[in-house]
Structure formats: structure tokens, C-alpha cells
Design a protein around this motif. Structure first.
Motif, short mmCIF file in Angstrom:
data_model
loop_
_atom_site.label_atom_id
_atom_site.label_comp_id
_atom_site.label_asym_id
_atom_site.label_seq_id
_atom_site.Cartn_x
_atom_site.Cartn_y
_atom_site.Cartn_z
N LEU A 24 0.80 -1.23 0.00
CA LEU A 24 0.00 0.00 0.00
C LEU A 24 0.83 1.28 0.00
CD1 LEU A 24 -2.90 -1.02 2.46
CD2 LEU A 24 -2.97 -0.91 -0.03
N TYR A 30 -2.61 5.25 -4.17
CA TYR A 30 -3.19 4.99 -2.85
C TYR A 30 -2.72 6.06 -1.86
CZ TYR A 30 -4.07 2.90 1.72
OH TYR A 30 -4.49 2.69 3.01
N ARG A 31 -1.44 6.43 -1.97
CA ARG A 31 -0.90 7.43 -1.06
C ARG A 31 -1.69 8.73 -1.14
NH1 ARG A 31 2.51 7.32 3.26
NH2 ARG A 31 4.12 5.79 2.97
N THR A 33 -4.88 9.15 -2.40
CA THR A 33 -6.33 9.07 -2.16
C THR A 33 -6.71 8.34 -0.88
OG1 THR A 33 -6.45 6.98 -3.35
CG2 THR A 33 -6.78 8.98 -4.65
N GLY A 34 -5.83 7.46 -0.37
CA GLY A 34 -6.17 6.65 0.79
C GLY A 34 -7.27 5.64 0.48
N ASP A 35 -7.48 5.36 -0.80
CA ASP A 35 -8.63 4.57 -1.25
C ASP A 35 -8.15 3.21 -1.77
OD1 ASP A 35 -10.81 3.52 -2.59
OD2 ASP A 35 -11.35 5.40 -3.59
N GLU A 36 -8.72 2.15 -1.22
CA GLU A 36 -8.32 0.80 -1.65
C GLU A 36 -8.45 0.60 -3.16
OE1 GLU A 36 -7.20 -2.17 -0.29
OE2 GLU A 36 -6.99 -1.42 1.73
N SER A 37 -9.46 1.21 -3.78
CA SER A 37 -9.66 0.98 -5.21
C SER A 37 -8.58 1.68 -6.03
CB SER A 37 -11.03 1.47 -5.66
OG SER A 37 -11.05 2.88 -5.70
N ARG A 38 -7.74 2.45 -5.36
CA ARG A 38 -6.60 3.08 -6.02
C ARG A 38 -5.30 2.43 -5.54
NH1 ARG A 38 -10.41 4.22 -8.34
NH2 ARG A 38 -11.26 6.26 -8.88
N ARG A 41 -3.45 -3.78 -3.97
CA ARG A 41 -4.28 -4.83 -3.38
C ARG A 41 -5.72 -4.73 -3.86
NH1 ARG A 41 -4.88 -5.33 3.16
NH2 ARG A 41 -5.83 -3.28 2.97
N GLY A 42 -6.24 -3.50 -3.91
CA GLY A 42 -7.62 -3.30 -4.36
C GLY A 42 -7.78 -3.64 -5.83
N LEU A 46 -10.12 -6.43 -7.44
CA LEU A 46 -11.16 -6.14 -8.43
C LEU A 46 -10.97 -6.95 -9.71
CD1 LEU A 46 -11.56 -2.27 -7.95
CD2 LEU A 46 -13.18 -4.06 -7.29
N GLU A 63 -12.39 2.74 -13.83
CA GLU A 63 -11.61 3.85 -13.28
C GLU A 63 -10.51 3.36 -12.36
OE1 GLU A 63 -13.13 7.57 -11.30
OE2 GLU A 63 -14.78 7.16 -12.68
N LEU B 34 -14.31 -4.13 -1.73
CA LEU B 34 -12.95 -3.95 -1.21
C LEU B 34 -12.96 -3.68 0.29
CD1 LEU B 34 -11.25 -1.85 -4.03
CD2 LEU B 34 -11.21 -4.32 -3.68
N TYR B 35 -13.95 -2.93 0.75
CA TYR B 35 -13.97 -2.58 2.17
C TYR B 35 -14.69 -3.62 3.03
CZ TYR B 35 -11.48 1.64 1.24
OH TYR B 35 -10.47 2.51 0.90
N PHE B 52 -14.95 8.64 3.71
CA PHE B 52 -13.56 9.06 3.88
C PHE B 52 -13.52 10.44 4.56
CE2 PHE B 52 -13.66 6.11 0.37
CZ PHE B 52 -12.49 5.37 0.48
N THR B 98 -7.88 6.81 6.48
CA THR B 98 -6.59 6.98 5.80
C THR B 98 -6.34 8.40 5.29
OG1 THR B 98 -7.69 6.13 3.85
CG2 THR B 98 -6.29 4.60 5.05
N ARG B 99 -7.41 9.16 5.10
CA ARG B 99 -7.18 10.53 4.63
C ARG B 99 -6.86 11.49 5.78
NH1 ARG B 99 -8.72 11.24 -0.81
NH2 ARG B 99 -9.17 13.44 -0.59
#
Ligand SMILES: Cc1cc2nc3c(=O)[nH]c(=O)nc-3n(C[C@H](O)[C@H](O)[C@H](O)COP(=O)(O)OP(=O)(O)OC[C@H]3O[C@@H](n4cnc5c(N)ncnc54)[C@H](O)[C@@H]3O)c2cc1C
Ligand code: SF4
Ligand code: SF4
Lengths: 394, 484
Positions: A24, A30-31, A33-38, A41-42, A46, A63, B34-35, B52, B98-99
Motif C-alpha cells: 500500500l 493509494y498514497r 487518495t487513501g482509497d483501496e480501489s486506487r 491490493r484493491g 477487483l 476507473e 474492497l472494504y 472518507f 486513511t485521509r
């Protein structure tokens, strides 16, 4: 084992991901957005969802895939050996066959295969730049060359210097620096020039496998023989080294073995480099292009080659991407900008720690993208060439 | 980030979107998928909405919206938890932190820092480089996990043998309580007056509220550090050496064991020069004043010789030290080179029983025809047997579960405890009654109810009461909703 899903991915490659999350922090998107889909691993999860569970490849899914910079930071970081490059490349190929790439990108990529037109375009842009008509972006250097540069080339020389497309047109002075250093070491150099043209890296990145293969075949046909092919753009070097996997022929495998990043080759032939006469000038910050560090794994060579001539300063972000990512900065400007902010902060800390004011980068894409944010960026070989010039008292 | 349509008829969504914004409230199929998982093999239910937030007020608004619309809420950091703590059950609001990743204040002279919960553990220590201070808790996942997650799980790490686990390094926490109210538990300096609610909150696994700012204690970098690699021809000899080191009155900064399978899996990734033919290796780290460290190196070399170590290597430079540690910290991730799935146990046993219990684990695993890798915090008897399997094999999950249960039983019977550091989460709550009497559990439930009377904060976790959800199953290879 390939699974019979819509992406044609290898089931074993997907299963290699144990979801530990150790990749991560090494993922630039990811750094930001902090979002798994980015995250790697995510994205892997997917891919598996679409491939194994029949999850829809809807806009949200697409996306997640199209926001991947393909920097491969995750592949280096993964202790489990997940072949992320293979997964994302295959996925992107399927995506690009379903939906055409944006028009701007397709036009741009076509231009790369036509060196004459590209050179002409760059000269026109250079004039417009001097008239103040072109806004500063990361796509071109702040001051494009108007004319030919020095262009020293020895047909039939000991080694080939792969001059590529954009770089040959936009930054010929970097090729000149490489030639200067190699000639000072007693080697004659033939530039591959316009007849060879683009390596197809950006086409491959965009999932345009067919076009990337055609470019690879053209490059190989234009460069027969067994002389080493040296490359001073990390992006091109990574692509050329992958021709074996791309074409799958013995000839392509043999060709790829002739390809070396110029620093890699010089580090292995260090006797060609003259004795340093002490360190020159200010300390310099080293930025590792992803295509050097993660795709080729030869970033150490830059340090070996430049180290004797200058004090090198390391960044504290473990080779996190700068956001340029070939055409990524153009397609995802907001995300790319966020990634660049992190890199700029890391560079800022390194400057503060060391008093350095200059960054070296072995990839023109990164160099231009960082320069567009106001950082002074040089190519490592320019530093070596200058050190030689100084000792010759020129 | 994907955009939610700004207009929605779902009142919970409207409330969340007006508190945050449409981009930071996600309900897509992908996001919900994912979550719904963390780094564990626990599969529960599905997330309802993923949020978030970026400020304490936004966290509070998420909690209030969840309550107002009759939903549970679950806090989540980096999702590296190994006990399913962040795995949802009943379509909760997932509050992803995480944000919130700003380091708010570093006070070098008072040796403390205020951070947001989404700050990555290793980022804080990196940020402190040059100050002579660091954040001591160093879980093997420290490059990825968040400090909020560390607080919630009261996480440990190799260096916690000497420095203590997370709770020894948390001075105060700002918490959004399960009713949305914001309070600060603990004090920057000195003991708080009255009950130590900070102490109660640390290790709460998200069931007592959400940490939104954390005041951590910073530890001075040791003047000298030495990392030793000891190599043994039997696991028993390595275990005896561990007991001997502690019995000699030394408390190394870290004392870790890895068996041959682990060494073989990580060596190709890190090239640390681990002996791949050794039955077990010990990593011993010593720190302190140079003279003391040198003295301890001598003592350890002697103990190692007496207990039959084949060799003792002292890392010569920083790069070598880092490679040795990288190997240890990559162990959980590196297993896929052997099998694609793992089930990790986390029990603690008395150090004196190490050799015996580890031997018993090899037998249990053998009986179930599985593969085990042993890598663990030997110094404090915290075992981490990793059971390796391929979930695509029919019937394998039953054997994995049976072996896992037996390992927990053997550990508790040897005088140990259920969980060293990964928490109880969903995974271990069915074992709670092995360790606690009904009266103990009742008391714990009363504490929880005092924080969360309506039971909306990460319910169905930790305590074996109430609704149940979640099963140990393979990740990814089963259709959603299929509980094994
Ligand atoms: C490869 C690997 C190695 C590991 N090594 C170790 C180790 O050596 N030692 C160790 O102790 N653990 C270890 N772990 C487990 C895990 O990394 C830790 O438990 C870590 O602290 C979890 O942090 P996280 O941010 O990922 O939290 P998550 O997994 O996202 O959440 C964990 C729990 O904390 C709660 N939570 C998260 N943030 C907050 C918050 N702000 N407020 C309230 N509750 C919150 C969640 O609800 C959940 O119950 C390891 C995991 C992996 C994958
Ligand atoms: S890609 Fe590798 S590092 Fe990332 S989660 Fe999967 S196994 Fe772990
Ligand atoms: S290639 Fe780069 S951007 Fe893509 S998932 Fe891996 S680390 Fe992230």
C-alpha cells in the motif's frame, strides 16, 4: 493456469496476492487518495472479482484500472512475488480493445512513430514557446531546442546509442552528453537516429499491444547485429528489454539481451570512466525513475557512475513515483498532480537536509514533469559529462 | 475517487454526503467489495457505505448519521488487521481514516507528538529522523498500518520486548464516542485524575469509539545498536537459547525466531544472507551504551555456543541490519511462494514452554496434513504459526480450522493467552470463554456498554455475546455471501 474469465488472467498470478497490504505505501495513487480501489491490493482484488466472480466491469471498475500509473512500485514491494505488471498489462489490453483510448492520446502516439513530423512539430513548438504562446506543462521541457544540436555519430561505432523519438527531438543535449562520456572513454558511438524512431513504450502502456509489437519489430529490423544498445531514457530501456516477452520470439529475446541502460553498462565497464579529480560543485539529489528502479532494477548503477563525481543525496520516499507516468499526467492530471506534490515535498526535505539545489533523473518524462513544477532537473550523464569537461579545462 | 451521484433518495446517503461530499461517500459494488475485508482470511458481511472523513467533525457526523438511520459503524485504518477487526457484518457505515494522515505537532523537548489516526506507523518515525527520537511500537506491518489501528489493537512488534506495546506509548487520545460526542482521554503529561479511560480505550478494537487524534510518546534513539543472527540445527536448541538469554537477566530490544520454511521463503526476496539450511534462526537486537552492547554480544555468543548454535553473525553495517529485519518483516507476505493462502495464529505462551509447544504445533499440523511456518516474537513467547494452504483444495478449510483451534487450546493449556497482539476481532471471539470466566466476560461487556449503550460501534466483535457473523474462509475465491 489461465482462468476462463473476461480478462484472460493467470489464476496463479491472482492467487499469489495474499492481501497483506505491504504494497500500500508504495503505491502513489493509494498514497494520494487513501482509497483501496486506487491501490495494488484493491486493483488485484477487483481483477479477481471480474475474472472469478463475474463482477461487472462498470465505470467504477474501469476507473480503478485506468488510474494505475503502472509504475510497478507495488511489484518491487511485494514479498509474495505478485506479477503485477503482467496483470495490469493484460487488463489494460482488454480495456483498450473494448474502448478506444482518448483521441488526444491516439494522435500523440501516432506522431511518435513519425520522427520527421515530430522534429518539425517540436521546432514549431520551440518557436511558439519563445514567443510566450505555450503554457508550461510537464509534457515538454521549458525550453525546447530550435535547431539540430551537436549530433555527433560514428556509423559502425563500437556501441549503439538508442536515441528514441521524443527525447531526440526535445532533449538532444542529453544524447550529446552520453556521446561525450563514451568517446572520452575511448568508444565510438553510433546514434540510432530517425530511421529507428519510437520504441513503442507508450503504446504498450496504453494497452495498444498490436501497435507496440509493430514498433518492436520495426526497431529490431533497423538494428541488426550484436553491438550493445545503450539507452539513456529509462522508459525506452524498460520497453526495449521487454521485447522478448512482447514478441515471444528467440530473435526478440536475443535483441533484448543487447539492451542496457547507459548507467548499467558504464557501471559494468567502469574502467572507461576517467579517474575523478575530486567531487564537483554542490550535492545532487537522485530521483529514481520507476522504469529504472522498478521495471529494470538498475537504479544502483546511477549511483555507481555519478557517485565518484558528485555528492549524492537520497530521497526519503523509497522510490515512490513522481506522477509523470508517460501519458498518465495528461490523462489523469489531478491525480498525477497529487502524486507530484508528494515527490516535491520529499525533494524539498532533501534540499533542506543537504543544501542541494539540483535533482538528477534518468528518465526524460520524470525530468520534464518535475521541471514543470519549477525544480532544476538534469540527466545523470550531463553531470558526468560536465565533470569531464571541467578536467579538460574547457 | 469515484463520484456518488449528488442527489439520492436514501436519507442516510444524503446525510453523509451533506456532511462530507459526494466524492468521499462511496456505495459502488467495487468499494463495498474492497472494504468488506482486511488482511485476514475472515469473511463477514458487506459494507453499506464507505466514507472518507478528513476531520474530527466529519468523523462525528458519520457516526451521528449512522445512529440516526439505525446503522452500525466500523472504523478502519489500513486494513492490515489479521483478526477481522475491520470486517463489516450488517451493512455498516465504514469510516475509513486513511485521509486523516497529518502529523499535527512534534514536541522534541517533551518527547511527544500529536498525530491523526491515519498516519502510517513508519511515516512517523521517518518524519522524526534527525531528531534523535522515534515511535517505538514497530509491528511487522509498520510500513503500511496506521497509528489509529495500532491504538485500536494495542499492537506490538519485535522491539516491544524491551519498549512495551502500543499502550505504553499513547499519552492521550481524542475520541469520537459512539454517540458522536468528542472527548479527550488521558493527558499529555502526568496521570489523568480519576479512572484511566485512555488505558481502557487502547485495545478497544473500534468498539469504544473512533480515535481521531492521538498523542504519542516518543522514544530516544539508542546510542548503539547491534543485530545478531544466530543459526541452529534444531528448533528446540533455538528455543532453549531464548530461555537462556532471558534467564541470564538480559532483555534484548528484540528477540525473534524464524524456522527453515520462513527463511527459505524470504531469502530470495531480501538477499540478507540467511542460512537456508538452518532449522531455525534467531534475530537478537541489543541496544544501549556501546560498552553494554559489546558486553551483551559476548554473553550471547557464549550462550549460543553452549546451546549448539552453528554460527553467530553480527551485522557489520546499517544495510546488513536493514536486510535482516526486512526478511523478518516480509515473512507473512512472502508465503505465497509456497501456498496462496494463510491462516495466522497469534497466541502467547510462557517462554519456558517454547520448545515443547512449538514441537506440539508441528505435530498438530502434521496430523491435519497441512504446512506450517513458524515466525514469532520469541522473547515474549508470542507465537505466530502460519498455516499454509490452497483454498482451492476441497475440504482444506475444515482442516485449517481444526488445526487452528487445537493450537489455541494447547497454548491456553500451557498457561498462555489467546492473542498476543493481533486482537480478538471476529476471529477469536469464539475462544474468549476458554480464557475468561462468565463473570469476566460480563464485566467486559459492562465496560463496553458504558461507552456504547446502543451497541452500534463495531458490534459483533471481540466479545462472544450478541449477534454473530463472520467465518474463517478463503479470501477472493468464494462468491460473496458464501459463508463456509
Ligand atoms: C504482514 C503483516 C504483519 C503484521 N505484523 C504485526 C505485528 O508484528 N504485530 C502486531 O501487533 N500486528 C501485526 N499485524 C496486524 C496489523 O497490522 C495490526 O493489528 C495493525 O495495528 C492494524 O492497523 P490498521 O491500520 O491496518 O488497522 P485496521 O486493520 O484497519 O483495523 C484494525 C482494528 O482497529 C480498528 N480501528 C482502526 N482505526 C481505528 C481508529 N482510528 N479508531 C478506532 N478503531 C480503529 C478497526 O475497527 C479494527 O477493529 C500484521 C499484519 C500484517 C498484514
Ligand atoms: S500485491 Fe503483494 S504486497 Fe500487495 S497485498 Fe498482494 S501480496 Fe501483499
Ligand atoms: S503500478 Fe504503481 S500505481 Fe499501479 S497499483 Fe502498482 S504501485 Fe499503484
Amino acid at each position: 493456469m489461465n482462468v476462463p474469465g473476461p480478462l484472460g488472467l493467470s489464476g496463479d498470478s491472482l492467487a499469489a496476492c495474499v492481501q497483506c497490504g505491504l504494497c500500500l505505501p508504495h503505491c502513489p495513487t493509494y498514497r494520494v487518495t487513501g482509497d483501496e480501489s486506487r491501490s495494488p491490493r484493491g486493483r488485484i482484488s477487483l481483477m479477481a472479482a471480474a475474472e472469478l466472480d463475474g463482477a461487472p466491469m462498470d465505470d467504477e471498475w474501469l476507473e480503478a484500472m485506468s488510474t494505475c500509473v503502472q509504475c510497478l512500485g507495488c511489484e518491487t514491494a511485494c514479498p509474495s512475488g505478485v506479477p503485477f505488471e503482467e496483470l495490469i498489462t493484460t487488463t489494460r489490453e482488454v480495456m483498450s480493445s473494448d474502448r478506444p483510448a482518448p483521441l488526444r492520446l491516439r494522435l500523440g502516439l501516432r506522431l511518435l512513430g513519425r520522427p520527421r513530423l515530430l522534429h518539425w512539430g517540436v521546432r514549431t513548438l520551440a518557436v511558439l514557446q519563445r514567443l510566450g504562446l505555450v503554457p508550461r506543462s510537464g509534457l515538454f521541457p521549458a525550453r525546447l531546442p530550435l535547431g539540430g544540436g551537436q549530433r555527433r555519430s560514428t556509423p559502425g561505432g563500437d556501441v549503439l546509442l538508442f536515441t528514441g523519438c521524443v527525447m531526440d527531438a526535445c532533449q538532444p543535449e542529453i544524447h550529446d552528453a552520453v556521446v561525450d562520456v563514451l568517446v572520452a572513454g575511448g568508444r565510438s558511438v553510433e546514434r540510432t537516429g530517425e530511421a529507428v524512431g519510437c520504441c513503442g513504450a507508450l503504446h504498450g502502456h496504453a494497452g495498444l499491444r498490436g501497435e507496440a509489437m509493430r514498433r518492436a519489430e520495426a526497431v529490431m529490423a533497423a538494428l541488426p547485429g550484436d553491438r550493445p544498445i545503450l539507452v539513456d531514457s529509462a522508459g525506452c530501456g524498460a520497453a526495449l528489454k521487454r521485447y522478448g516477452g512482447l514478441l515471444g520470439t528467440p530473435a526478440a529475446v536475443a535483441f533484448a539481451e543487447r539492451v542496457f541502460d547507459v548507467h548499467e553498462w558504464l557501471a559494468a565497464n567502469a574502467e572507461l570512466l576517467p579517474e575523478p579529480s575530486g567531487l564537483v560543485g554542490q550535492p545532487i539529489v537522485v530521483q529514481d525513475p520507476c522504469h529504472l528502479r522498478h521495471a529494470q532494477g538498475v537504479h544502483g548503477a546511477v549511483r555507481e557512475v555519478v557517485g565518484p563525481y558528485a555528492t549524492l543525496v537520497e530521497l526519503d520516499d523509497e522510490g515512490l513515483c513522481c506522477g509523470a507516468g508517460g501519458a498518465f499526467q495528461m490523462l489523469e492530471p489531478e491525480l498525477a498532480g497529487g502524486v507530484r506534490e508528494r515527490k516535491l515535498a520529499s525533494i524539498g526535505r532533501a534540499f533542506e537536509r543537504s543544501g542541494a539545489r539540483t535533482v538528477i533523473s534518468a528518465n526524460p518524462g520524470c525530468a520534464m514533469y518535475l521541471a514543470a513544477a519549477g525544480v532544476e532537473v538534469r540527466h545523470p550523464m550531463e553531470i558526468v559529462a560536465e565533470a569531464l569537461e571541467d578536467r579538460h579545462g574547457r | 475517487m469515484r463520484r456518488m451521484s449528488g442527489r439520492t433518495r436514501d436519507p442516510l446517503l444524503s446525510a453523509l454526503i451533506s456532511a462530507l461530499d459526494a466524492q468521499r461517500v462511496q456505495t459502488g459494488d467495487g468499494a463495498r467489495r474492497l472494504y468488506s475485508r482486511d488482511a485476514s482470511v475472515i469473511r463477514g458481511g458487506r459494507v453499506g457505505v464507505v466514507c472518507f472523513p478528513e476531520t474530527t467533525e466529519e468523523v462525528s457526523a458519520c457516526v451521528v448519521a449512522a445512529l440516526a438511520h439505525g446503522r452500525d459503524f466500523v472504523a478502519r485504518g489500513a486494513g492490515t488487521g489479521l483478526a477481522g477487526g475491520a470486517v463489516p457484518c450488517d451493512e455498516p457505515v465504514m469510516v475509513v481514516l486513511t485521509r486523516m494522515d497529518r502529523i499535527l505537532e512534534v514536541d522534541v523537548s517533551r518527547r511527544l507528538a500529536w498525530v491523526e489516526p491515519g498516519v502510517v506507523n513508519l511515516d512517523l518515525s521517518r518524519h522524526l529522523s534527525g531528531t534523535g527520537l522515534h515511535f517505538a511500537p514497530d509491528p511487522s506491518s509498520q510500513q503500511s498500518c496506521t497509528i489509529g489501528g495500532n491504538v485500536a489493537n494495542n499492537s506490538g512488534g519485535p522491539h516491544c520486548l524491551l519498549y512495551g506495546v502500543t499502550s505504553a506509548h499513547v499519552l492521550a487520545v481524542e475520541v469520537v464516542l459512539p454517540d458522536g460526542e468528542v472527548v479527550v482521554l488521558g493527558e499529555e503529561e502526568g496521570d489523568s485524575v480519576g479512572y484511566d479511560l485512555r488505558g481502557a480505550f487502547v485495545g478497544g478494537e473500534g468498539t469504544l469509539g473512533i480515535a481521531t487524534r492521538i498523542c504519542v510518546r516518543l522514544t530516544e534513539d539508542p546510542p548503539d545498536v547491534a543485530t545478531l543472527l544466530l543459526d541452529f540445527m534444531s528448533v528446540g536448541a533455538a528455543a532453549e537459547t531464548v530461555s537462556a538469554i532471558i534467564a541470564a537477566g538480559m532483555i534484548p530490544a528484540a528477540l525473534e525466531m524464524m524456522d527453515q520454511r520462513v527463511v527459505e521463503a524470504v531469502e530470495p526476496f531480501v538477499n540478507a544472507g540467511y542460512p537456508t539450511d538452518a532449522a531455525a534462526v534467531l534475530i537478537v537486537e541489543l541496544d544501549g551504551q556501546p560498552s553494554g552492547v559489546a558486553d551483551e554480544i559476548r554473553q550471547i555468543k557464549e550462550l549460543a555456543r553452549v546451546h549448539g548454535a552453528r554460527s553467530v553473525r553480527v551485522a557489520a553495517e546499517e544495510g546488513e541490519r536493514e536486510r535482516i529485519w526486512k526478511g523478518r518483516k516480509s515473512a507473512f507476505g512472502a508465503i505465497a511462494v509456497i501456498k496462496p493462502d494463510y491462516y495466522l495464529n497469534d497466541t502467547v505462551i510462557p517462554r519456558t514452554k517454547l520448545a515443547e509447544v512449538v514441537q506440539r504445533i508441528y505435530e498438530i499440523v502434521e496430523e491435519q496434513d497441512l504446512i506450517v511456518m513458524n515466525v514469532f516474537h520469541a522473547g515474549d513467547g508470542n507465537l505466530h504459526p502460519l498455516l499454509l494452504f490452497d483454498a482451492r483444495e476441497a475440504g482444506v478449510m475444515e482442516r485449517v480450522l481444526a488445526a487452528g483451534e487445537e493450537i489455541v487450546r494447547v497454548s491456553v493449556a500451557a498457561g498462555g493467552v489467546l492473542s498476543g497482539e493481533h486482537g480478538i476481532g471476529l476471529e477469536k471471539k469464539r475462544f474468549m470463554s476458554l480464557q475468561f470466566s462468565p463473570a469476566d466476560l460480563e464485566a467486559q461487556q459492562r465496560l463496553r456498554s458504558a461507552f456504547d449503550p446502543v451497541g452500534r460501534a463495531n458490534p459483533a466483535k471481540v466479545l462472544p455475546t450478541g449477534a454473530s457473523c463472520g467465518h474463517v474462509t478463503s479470501l477472493g475465491r468464494l462468491p460473496d455471501g458464501a459463508w463456509v
